[in-house]
Design an enzyme around this catalytic site. Structure first.
Site, PDB file in Angstrom:
ATOM      1  N   GLU A  78       0.879  -1.264  -0.062  1.00  0.00           N
ATOM      2  CA  GLU A  78       0.106   0.194   0.473  1.00  0.00           C
ATOM      3  C   GLU A  78       0.756   0.964  -0.022  1.00  0.00           C
ATOM      4  O   GLU A  78       0.637   2.434  -0.605  1.00  0.00           O
ATOM      5  CB  GLU A  78      -0.665   0.276   0.951  1.00  0.00           C
ATOM      6  CG  GLU A  78      -1.542  -0.888   1.331  1.00  0.00           C
ATOM      7  CD  GLU A  78      -3.054  -1.078   1.786  1.00  0.00           C
ATOM      8  OE1 GLU A  78      -3.313   0.418   3.328  1.00  0.00           O
ATOM      9  OE2 GLU A  78      -3.938  -1.890   1.927  1.00  0.00           O
ATOM     10  N   HIS A  80     -10.398   1.047   0.589  1.00  0.00           N
ATOM     11  CA  HIS A  80     -10.461   0.137   1.875  1.00  0.00           C
ATOM     12  C   HIS A  80     -12.228  -0.774   2.057  1.00  0.00           C
ATOM     13  O   HIS A  80     -12.222  -0.952   2.514  1.00  0.00           O
ATOM     14  CB  HIS A  80     -10.609   0.996   3.143  1.00  0.00           C
ATOM     15  CG  HIS A  80      -8.271   0.540   2.915  1.00  0.00           C
ATOM     16  ND1 HIS A  80      -7.534   1.933   3.108  1.00  0.00           N
ATOM     17  CD2 HIS A  80      -7.896  -0.414   3.609  1.00  0.00           C
ATOM     18  CE1 HIS A  80      -6.746   1.288   2.926  1.00  0.00           C
ATOM     19  NE2 HIS A  80      -6.200   0.677   3.675  1.00  0.00           N
TER      20      HIS A  80
END
Length: 259
Positions: free
Chosen positions: A165, A198
């Site tokens: 990420e 997310h």
């Protein structure tokens, strides 16, 4: 053609080749991350059938399937990303000015964990007070259940995931935009994309605040290791707290009884 001209031509070809590689590597990293997110879909059915065949009930088989697919896809994605980065020596050379020393970068990473955690607390309070959003993350709860069934998934959650990420949202998205726009726009866009990925839109503010702090850390030290350390520590802290929540609650009850 004299020797000097040949040498200049050779350097020119090398520069063009290095420039092309430098432009392609961020794209390849992004594609790897997308593949990591989508690849499990292809293997859900056969993996689920395998665990069912081992005598597991539906819930345990589903958790085992998700846990092991996360481990394998993120692990393979991490290795592929590292190979690409090792082949492109200029991948992280996007900043003007001097980078922070390694110890300073590590120190900011540790401090960054507390900054991120503090930012999340403020964001959570704003969500509750202004928007009436209940605290607690369904995403975190689901991941905790997976880790309880497949302990190896902890490696993916605490290490593989944060590293990938940070490579995508801080180096590729934020880093690329920061070169063509400005710090504030690049930070806002990277933080918003980080939050959206997310898929917990009710807690968008928490993820957005996290992305802002991590982008600041990367800008501050000009070393990707800094936001990686903060991100790894954050995920590790959350997982330790979640996995030991029952013990913590029992401990607090014992303290109340003693009082």
């Amino acid at each position: 053609m004299n020797i000097k001209a040949k040498a200049d031509t050779g350097r020119s070809k090398y520069s063009v080749k290095a420039s092309r590689k430098g432009k392609r590597t961020p794209l390849y990293i992004l594609l790897i991350f997308i593949a990591v997110q989508l690849a499990p879909i292809l293997f859900i059915t056969p993996t689920l059938n395998y665990f069912r065949g081992q005598g597991m009930d539906q819930a345990t088989a589903a958790a085992s399937t998700s846990g092991w697919l996360i481990v394998w896809t993120m692990g393979i994605g991490f290795i592929a990303a590292m190979i690409l980065i090792l082949r492109d020596k200029q991948f992280f050379n996007i900043w003007k000015g001097k980078k922070a020393g390694l110890l300073e970068a590590i120190g900011w990473g540790v401090l960054g964990f507390f900054l991120v955690y503090f930012a999340q607390i403020i964001a959570a309070l704003i969500e509750v007070e202004l928007f009436g959003i209940a605290p607690g993350s369904q995403n975190t709860a689901s991941i905790t259940k997976l880790v309880e069934v497949v302990p190896w998934a902890l490696l993916a959650v605490v290490f593989f995931g944060p590293v990938l990420e940070e490579l995508v949202f801080r180096r590729v998205v934020f880093g690329s935009l920061n070169q063509t726009t400005n710090f504030f726009l690049a930070t806002a866009v990277s933080a918003l994309v980080f939050a959206a990925v997310h898929l917990e839109f009710s807690h968008l503010l928490i993820y957005f605040s996290t992305g802002l702090v991590l982008a600041f850390l990367y800008q501050k030290t000009k070393r990707i290791i800094t936001p990686i350390i903060a991100h790894v520590m954050l995920n590790g802290f959350v997982m330790i707290a979640q996995l030991n929540m029952e013990k913590l609650e029992n401990f607090l009850k014992q303290l109340e009884q003693m009082q």
